[in-house]
Scaffold this motif. Structure first.
Motif, PDB file in Angstrom:
ATOM      1  N   UNK A 214       0.827  -1.207   0.000  1.00 21.87           N
ATOM      2  CA  UNK A 214       0.000   0.000   0.000  1.00 21.87           C
ATOM      3  C   UNK A 214       0.867   1.265   0.000  1.00 21.87           C
ATOM      4  N   UNK A 215       1.956   1.235   0.752  1.00 26.71           N
ATOM      5  CA  UNK A 215       2.850   2.392   0.793  1.00 26.71           C
ATOM      6  C   UNK A 215       3.504   2.605  -0.576  1.00 26.71           C
ATOM      7  N   UNK A 216       3.971   1.526  -1.207  1.00 26.78           N
ATOM      8  CA  UNK A 216       4.615   1.645  -2.514  1.00 26.78           C
ATOM      9  C   UNK A 216       3.625   2.128  -3.567  1.00 26.78           C
ATOM     10  N   UNK A 217       2.398   1.646  -3.508  1.00 26.24           N
ATOM     11  CA  UNK A 217       1.374   2.090  -4.457  1.00 26.24           C
ATOM     12  C   UNK A 217       1.056   3.563  -4.259  1.00 26.24           C
ATOM     13  N   UNK A 218       0.987   3.953  -3.006  1.00 30.84           N
ATOM     14  CA  UNK A 218       0.706   5.358  -2.693  1.00 30.84           C
ATOM     15  C   UNK A 218       1.794   6.268  -3.241  1.00 30.84           C
ATOM     16  N   UNK A 219       3.048   5.830  -3.165  1.00 33.03           N
ATOM     17  CA  UNK A 219       4.159   6.620  -3.679  1.00 33.03           C
ATOM     18  C   UNK A 219       4.061   6.800  -5.194  1.00 33.03           C
ATOM     19  N   UNK A 220       3.365   5.872  -5.858  1.00 32.83           N
ATOM     20  CA  UNK A 220       3.160   5.970  -7.299  1.00 32.83           C
ATOM     21  C   UNK A 220       1.782   6.542  -7.630  1.00 32.83           C
ATOM     22  N   UNK A 221       1.164   7.114  -6.601  1.00 34.85           N
ATOM     23  CA  UNK A 221      -0.152   7.757  -6.751  1.00 34.85           C
ATOM     24  C   UNK A 221      -1.220   6.778  -7.234  1.00 34.85           C
ATOM     25  N   UNK A 222      -1.155   5.589  -6.699  1.00 33.17           N
ATOM     26  CA  UNK A 222      -2.137   4.556  -6.992  1.00 33.17           C
ATOM     27  C   UNK A 222      -2.822   4.145  -5.698  1.00 33.17           C
ATOM     28  N   UNK A 223      -4.105   3.820  -5.792  1.00 25.35           N
ATOM     29  CA  UNK A 223      -4.842   3.312  -4.641  1.00 25.35           C
ATOM     30  C   UNK A 223      -4.985   1.813  -4.811  1.00 25.35           C
ATOM     31  N   UNK A 224      -4.453   1.064  -3.867  1.00 20.57           N
ATOM     32  CA  UNK A 224      -4.442  -0.397  -3.947  1.00 20.57           C
ATOM     33  C   UNK A 224      -5.546  -0.959  -3.038  1.00 20.57           C
ATOM     34  N   UNK A 225      -6.583  -1.562  -3.620  1.00 15.54           N
ATOM     35  CA  UNK A 225      -7.661  -2.149  -2.799  1.00 15.54           C
ATOM     36  C   UNK A 225      -7.122  -3.217  -1.856  1.00 15.54           C
ATOM     37  N   UNK A 226      -7.766  -3.386  -0.721  1.00 19.86           N
ATOM     38  CA  UNK A 226      -7.307  -4.341   0.282  1.00 19.86           C
ATOM     39  C   UNK A 226      -7.224  -5.767  -0.255  1.00 19.86           C
TER      40      UNK A 226
ATOM     41  N   UNK B 116      -4.228  -6.128  -2.595  1.00 13.46           N
ATOM     42  CA  UNK B 116      -2.973  -6.147  -1.833  1.00 13.46           C
ATOM     43  C   UNK B 116      -2.772  -7.488  -1.150  1.00 13.46           C
ATOM     44  N   UNK B 117      -3.840  -8.048  -0.634  1.00 11.35           N
ATOM     45  CA  UNK B 117      -3.724  -9.322   0.081  1.00 11.35           C
ATOM     46  C   UNK B 117      -3.337 -10.454  -0.863  1.00 11.35           C
ATOM     47  N   UNK B 118      -3.914 -10.500  -2.062  1.00 10.36           N
ATOM     48  CA  UNK B 118      -3.578 -11.557  -3.015  1.00 10.36           C
ATOM     49  C   UNK B 118      -2.119 -11.460  -3.429  1.00 10.36           C
ATOM     50  N   UNK B 119      -1.630 -10.231  -3.678  1.00 11.68           N
ATOM     51  CA  UNK B 119      -0.218 -10.060  -4.043  1.00 11.68           C
ATOM     52  C   UNK B 119       0.687 -10.485  -2.892  1.00 11.68           C
ATOM     53  N   UNK B 120       0.305 -10.106  -1.673  1.00 14.20           N
ATOM     54  CA  UNK B 120       1.136 -10.389  -0.500  1.00 14.20           C
ATOM     55  C   UNK B 120       1.199 -11.873  -0.162  1.00 14.20           C
ATOM     56  N   UNK B 121       0.201 -12.636  -0.607  1.00 13.32           N
ATOM     57  CA  UNK B 121       0.154 -14.064  -0.284  1.00 13.32           C
ATOM     58  C   UNK B 121       1.062 -14.911  -1.158  1.00 13.32           C
ATOM     59  N   UNK B 122       1.743 -14.300  -2.105  1.00 12.69           N
ATOM     60  CA  UNK B 122       2.627 -15.054  -2.982  1.00 12.69           C
ATOM     61  C   UNK B 122       3.792 -15.680  -2.218  1.00 12.69           C
ATOM     62  N   UNK B 123       4.364 -16.695  -2.832  1.00 14.88           N
ATOM     63  CA  UNK B 123       5.529 -17.360  -2.253  1.00 14.88           C
ATOM     64  C   UNK B 123       6.786 -16.543  -2.544  1.00 14.88           C
ATOM     65  N   UNK B 124       6.990 -15.492  -1.813  1.00 16.06           N
ATOM     66  CA  UNK B 124       8.175 -14.671  -1.987  1.00 16.06           C
ATOM     67  C   UNK B 124       8.835 -14.451  -0.637  1.00 16.06           C
ATOM     68  N   UNK B 125      10.150 -14.214  -0.663  1.00 18.06           N
ATOM     69  CA  UNK B 125      10.885 -14.112   0.597  1.00 18.06           C
ATOM     70  C   UNK B 125      11.611 -12.784   0.751  1.00 18.06           C
TER      71      UNK B 125
ATOM     72  N   UNK C 100       8.451  -5.959  -6.996  1.00 21.43           N
ATOM     73  CA  UNK C 100       8.459  -6.334  -8.399  1.00 21.43           C
ATOM     74  C   UNK C 100       7.096  -6.826  -8.867  1.00 21.43           C
ATOM     75  N   UNK C 101       6.439  -7.607  -8.020  1.00 17.40           N
ATOM     76  CA  UNK C 101       5.097  -8.087  -8.352  1.00 17.40           C
ATOM     77  C   UNK C 101       4.122  -6.931  -8.467  1.00 17.40           C
ATOM     78  N   UNK C 102       4.219  -5.986  -7.556  1.00 14.65           N
ATOM     79  CA  UNK C 102       3.335  -4.821  -7.599  1.00 14.65           C
ATOM     80  C   UNK C 102       3.544  -4.020  -8.881  1.00 14.65           C
ATOM     81  N   UNK C 103       4.802  -3.818  -9.255  1.00 18.01           N
ATOM     82  CA  UNK C 103       5.110  -3.055 -10.466  1.00 18.01           C
ATOM     83  C   UNK C 103       4.513  -3.735 -11.694  1.00 18.01           C
TER      84      UNK C 103
END
Length: 466
Positions: free
Chosen positions: A303-315, A318-327, A334-337
């Protein structure tokens, strides 16, 4: 150099290449020359551009010169003399200055006084990233201590936590904190000299200093620094000469109460190829780890990164992106971009369906409604790997049990609310980096090991059903 001596020198370089390696030759051996050979006295003169290189080569490679040059010159006895080719290098040494005529010293000193003091922020240094600020750093349970330590450092430079060492896996925010420290100091203490340097750049700068007679300038530059920020110190392993010069830089700054902040992907004590005295120095002050973020922190970061790019990220997005298998946070960003770029290029609104399409996230992804107990994870691991808790806690590091242990750590981190410290204590592993390594290893393995991926999916399905 005569034609014969020149050929001897070229043959010497070819012979020792396999013995000492290209890096030693390019850094040190080629910095000197075979300037003269007295065939009557059986004496060879090796000339260095300055005192530092002369002393180093003589101390570390003299026997190498004697052994091979004696054979190439066809003599049984050979004396090697190491010299320097300019008077300035001699005058720089108080001991050797005694043998130089006083009139020469006075002339050279007068010329030296005309040399302008080098600005340490010029050649060879990296600029701070202005977007890396304390205010743009998302704080969670995984990095709270590291963040607090960094903030404390800027309040009491050189006196409270010196050095400060931040360690953790790649892409978790260590570099962000280093830049944030530097940016904060430059803003509030503009008269202080702040230098940010990657270890790779430090190594390259030092090699160039050796090759082009700039070691004195190199040392002088770092003596003027008030705050030194060095990223990825692990890349200094097995680089003996770089470690030696960094050890000197470290001591000079530490003894004058200048602040040192370092980052590393693991604790220095576990780095092979790093000399013990440097390991000790790196952990003299405060050591703070940065861990893999939990789901809530990942969502906050997105949400912070999206806000910095003037985008509003729905909850839900954001949750689906965050649930990915990333460490790492870097992979998360990168996924957000990718999602934002696809939405913009195709003129679509952000939605869960779009995220699943762009990132290949399956429909079966679900959140865990309640944290899982350690014992449940162990039961599932035993079911698929046949190792019980006693085996997982043992010191056995055979391939199969090591994999099972890492899977257990991975699942405990994903499906419980426990910290790395708590997981380590439960499995009787007291080093947090062991769990961090397990997370990275299993995350990587499941992307190409179909058998392990299938086992993990079965276990996770059962854990979600608990």
């Amino acid at each position: 150099m005569s034609v014969i001596i020149d050929q001897v020198w070229q043959d010497f370089l070819k012979i020792i290449r396999d013995e000492v390696g290209t890096r030693i030759i390019e850094t040190w051996i080629k910095a000197v020359t075979l300037s003269r050979y007295d065939s009557f006295k059986r004496e060879v003169y090796i000339t260095a551009p300055n005192l530092f290189i002369k002393n180093w080569v003589e101390a570390h490679y003299k026997e190498l010169f004697v052994r091979h040059l004696r054979r190439l010159l066809g003599v049984e006895q050979l004396t090697i003399h190491f010299t320097i080719h300019n008077i300035e290098a001699v005058v720089a040494s108080p001991e050797l200055a005694k043998i130089v005529p006083a009139v020469q010293i006075q002339v050279k000193k007068k010329k030296t006084d005309l040399v302008k003091r080098p600005n340490p922020m010029h050649d060879g240094c990296m600029k701070l990233n202005p977007s890396y600020q304390f205010d743009t750093f998302v704080v969670g349970n995984n990095n709270q201590f590291a963040y607090a330590s960094a903030r404390a450092v800027v309040d009491k430079l050189g006196s409270l936590y010196n050095p400060l060492l931040l360690y953790g896996g790649s892409g978790l925010g260590k570099t962000h904190l280093l830049h944030a420290i530097g940016n904060h100091i430059q803003e509030h203490n503009p008269n202080l000299v702040v230098m940010y340097q990657s270890t790779d750049r430090f190594i390259t700068e030092f090699i160039n200093a050796v090759r082009f007679d700039g070691v004195a300038k190199f040392q002088s530059k770092y003596k003027q620094v008030d705050v030194l920020l060095v990223d990825d110190i692990q890349f200094m392993v097995n680089k003996e000469q770089t470690q030696e010069i960094f050890f000197q830089v470290f001591n000079n700054l530490y003894e004058t109460n200048k602040q040192i902040v370092l980052s590393c992907d693991t604790l220095p004590r576990y780095l092979g190829g790093l000399v013990d005295r440097l390991k000790s120095r790196l952990e003299w002050g405060l050591v703070a780890d940065v861990q893999v973020p939990m789901l809530e922190t990942k969502i906050a970061i997105l949400k912070r990164k999206a806000q910095m790019q003037r985008e509003i990220l729905p909850d839900d997005v954001a949750q689906v992106i965050a649930q990915q298998e990333i460490s790492s946070v870097r992979e998360l960003e990168g996924s957000l971009i990718r999602v934002l770029a696809y939405a913009s290029l195709t003129n679509q609104s952000l939605s869960v369906e779009l995220v699943r399409k762009v990132l290949g996230v399956g429909q079966e992804m679900r959140t865990v409604t309640a944290p899982v107990d350690f014992k449940v994870v162990v039961q599932q691991v035993k079911k698929y790997f046949s190792f019980d808790l006693e085996a997982l806690r043992s010191k056995d590091r055979s391939k199969n049990i090591s994999l099972a242990r890492h899977v257990a750590m991975y699942l405990m981190k994903r499906y419980t609310n426990a910290s790395l410290r708590e997981i380590g204590e439960y499995l009787q592993r007291h080093d947090h980096t062991t769990i961090t390594h397990a997370l990275q290893r299993i995350t990587s393995l499941r992307t190409y090991d179909d058998q392990l991926s299938g086992i993990l999916k079965n276990i996770e399905d059962e854990l979600r059903g608990q």
